[in-house]
Design a protein around this motif. Sequence first.
Motif, PDB file in Angstrom:
ATOM      1  N   LYS A 173     -12.538  22.449  46.306  1.00 10.90           N
ATOM      2  CA  LYS A 173     -12.299  21.335  47.225  1.00 10.90           C
ATOM      3  C   LYS A 173     -13.493  21.268  48.172  1.00 10.90           C
ATOM      4  CE  LYS A 173      -8.120  19.325  49.191  1.00 10.90           C
ATOM      5  NZ  LYS A 173      -7.811  18.303  48.177  1.00 10.90           N
ATOM      6  N   GLU A 198      -8.283  13.023  36.653  1.00 13.46           N
ATOM      7  CA  GLU A 198      -7.470  12.839  37.849  1.00 13.46           C
ATOM      8  C   GLU A 198      -8.000  11.646  38.616  1.00 13.46           C
ATOM      9  OE1 GLU A 198      -7.899  15.624  41.102  1.00 13.46           O
ATOM     10  OE2 GLU A 198      -9.637  16.541  40.142  1.00 13.46           O
ATOM     11  N   THR A 225       0.553  20.134  45.100  1.00 14.67           N
ATOM     12  CA  THR A 225       1.615  19.181  44.771  1.00 14.67           C
ATOM     13  C   THR A 225       1.840  19.186  43.259  1.00 14.67           C
ATOM     14  OG1 THR A 225       0.675  17.853  46.557  1.00 14.67           O
ATOM     15  CG2 THR A 225       2.453  16.857  45.275  1.00 14.67           C
TER      16      THR A 225
HETATM   17  C1  LIG Z   1      -6.819  17.883  47.338  1.00 15.98           C
HETATM   18  C2  LIG Z   1      -6.971  17.224  46.022  1.00 15.98           C
HETATM   19  C3  LIG Z   1      -5.893  17.012  45.153  1.00 15.98           C
HETATM   20  C4  LIG Z   1      -4.468  17.293  45.526  1.00 15.98           C
HETATM   21  O1  LIG Z   1      -4.210  18.620  45.877  1.00 15.98           O
HETATM   22  P1  LIG Z   1      -2.902  18.949  46.735  1.00 15.98           P
HETATM   23  O2  LIG Z   1      -2.970  20.411  46.928  1.00 15.98           O
HETATM   24  O3  LIG Z   1      -1.748  18.540  45.914  1.00 15.98           O
HETATM   25  O4  LIG Z   1      -2.996  18.175  47.992  1.00 15.98           O
HETATM   26  C5  LIG Z   1      -6.152  16.461  43.910  1.00 15.98           C
HETATM   27  N1  LIG Z   1      -7.397  16.113  43.547  1.00 15.98           N
HETATM   28  C6  LIG Z   1      -8.458  16.288  44.353  1.00 15.98           C
HETATM   29  C7  LIG Z   1      -9.807  15.878  43.889  1.00 15.98           C
HETATM   30  C8  LIG Z   1      -8.276  16.840  45.618  1.00 15.98           C
HETATM   31  O5  LIG Z   1      -9.325  17.005  46.416  1.00 15.98           O
END
Ligand SMILES: *Cc1c(COP(=O)(O)O)cnc(C)c1O
Length: 359
Positions: free
Chosen positions: A198, A234, A263
């Motif tokens: 992230k 995604e 999630t």
């Molecule tokens: C943060 C994020 C998610 C979702 O992650 P959660 O932990 O469910 O909030 C999905 N894809 C990307 C690219 C993200 O940065």
Amino acid sequence: MTSQFTILPNAAPTSAEDRAKLLENPGFGRVFTDHMVVVRYVEGKGWHDAEVKARGPLQIDPASAVLHYAQEIFEGMKAYRLGDGLALFRPEANAARFNLSARRMAMPDVPEDLFIEAVEQLVRIDRDWVPGGGGSLYLRPFMFANEVFLGVKPSSEYLFMVIASSVGAYFKGGKDSVTVWVSTDYTRAAPGGTGSAKCGGNYAASLLAQKQAIEQGCDQVVFLDAAERKWIEELGGMNVFFVMDDGSMVTPPLQGTILPGITRDSIIRLARDEGITVREEPYSYEQWKADARSGKLVETFACGTAAVVTAIGTVKGEDGEFTIGAGGTGQTTARLRDKLTGIQRGTVADPYGWVRRVG
Ligand SMILES: *Cc1c(COP(=O)(O)O)cnc(C)c1O
């Protein structure tokens, strides 16, 4: 160094009246609380000088490494108002993922107890900023390279911070479903790259595709894999699930190019515990189109902390568009969303120990 936070309350906090006005319709990511957490790291010394203080601008040197080489990671999590207090949802999962991101970006780990303590400190001091109703307090822990040096190498200094934002719905108007644009021009992550971390850089690279999606009248972009431009990965910041007419579900597998959403993980668990078959397997754009047309696919939804669970109604791409089911929120999507948000808000039993109260 847990519990060694110096707490310096904001000397001029927002008045209760002004806060109430801001919380009426906060939107997403625009209303910030009165405080922030700052913890420093210097190689050889480790994490130190943990402070909770008035939220305000930072002074960083123009040669600070993050401004040039983007060594930065973040997390997104929420605090919810329960009937009798406040709670976080699976914060230890965010702490663990933060460190996976840190390692990929050659940054130091933040001990999990320090991470959680930092978040809890901020929730406690800014507890009046947690909206009731459908709102929540979005927490943004992040870390960036702060060494003053233009050579390309991992920084020897970092700041770990947490800020908080009172939020309502992520999508404007709290729509029943969103429209997505499948990007065939751009990809988000390649094998061996940073797709599962992230990091801010992933978002920077996704913005042009997101801009195209908006120009096409869509809410969000869907990325295909970089190697074959075939498999659905995604959305810009959300994972995706497909619901079939036999009741089973499919979601793309975590193979390094997809962000491992908390999630996503929670939805898989809830669905499997309901007896639903969830397959983590590749699903192609062509198959998506064909299954939506034949009726084999009945629902598609996106999920993430910010947007929770949101139905995808219409899909657009270079070669046209298609609608999924009746275009709104399907039954499985609604049931899983209600179960998840019920657990998060304390109205549905939590057999998993996911809810962590903040005293
Ligand atoms: C943060 C994020 C998610 C979702 O992650 P959660 O932990 O469910 O909030 C999905 N894809 C990307 C690219 C993200 O940065």
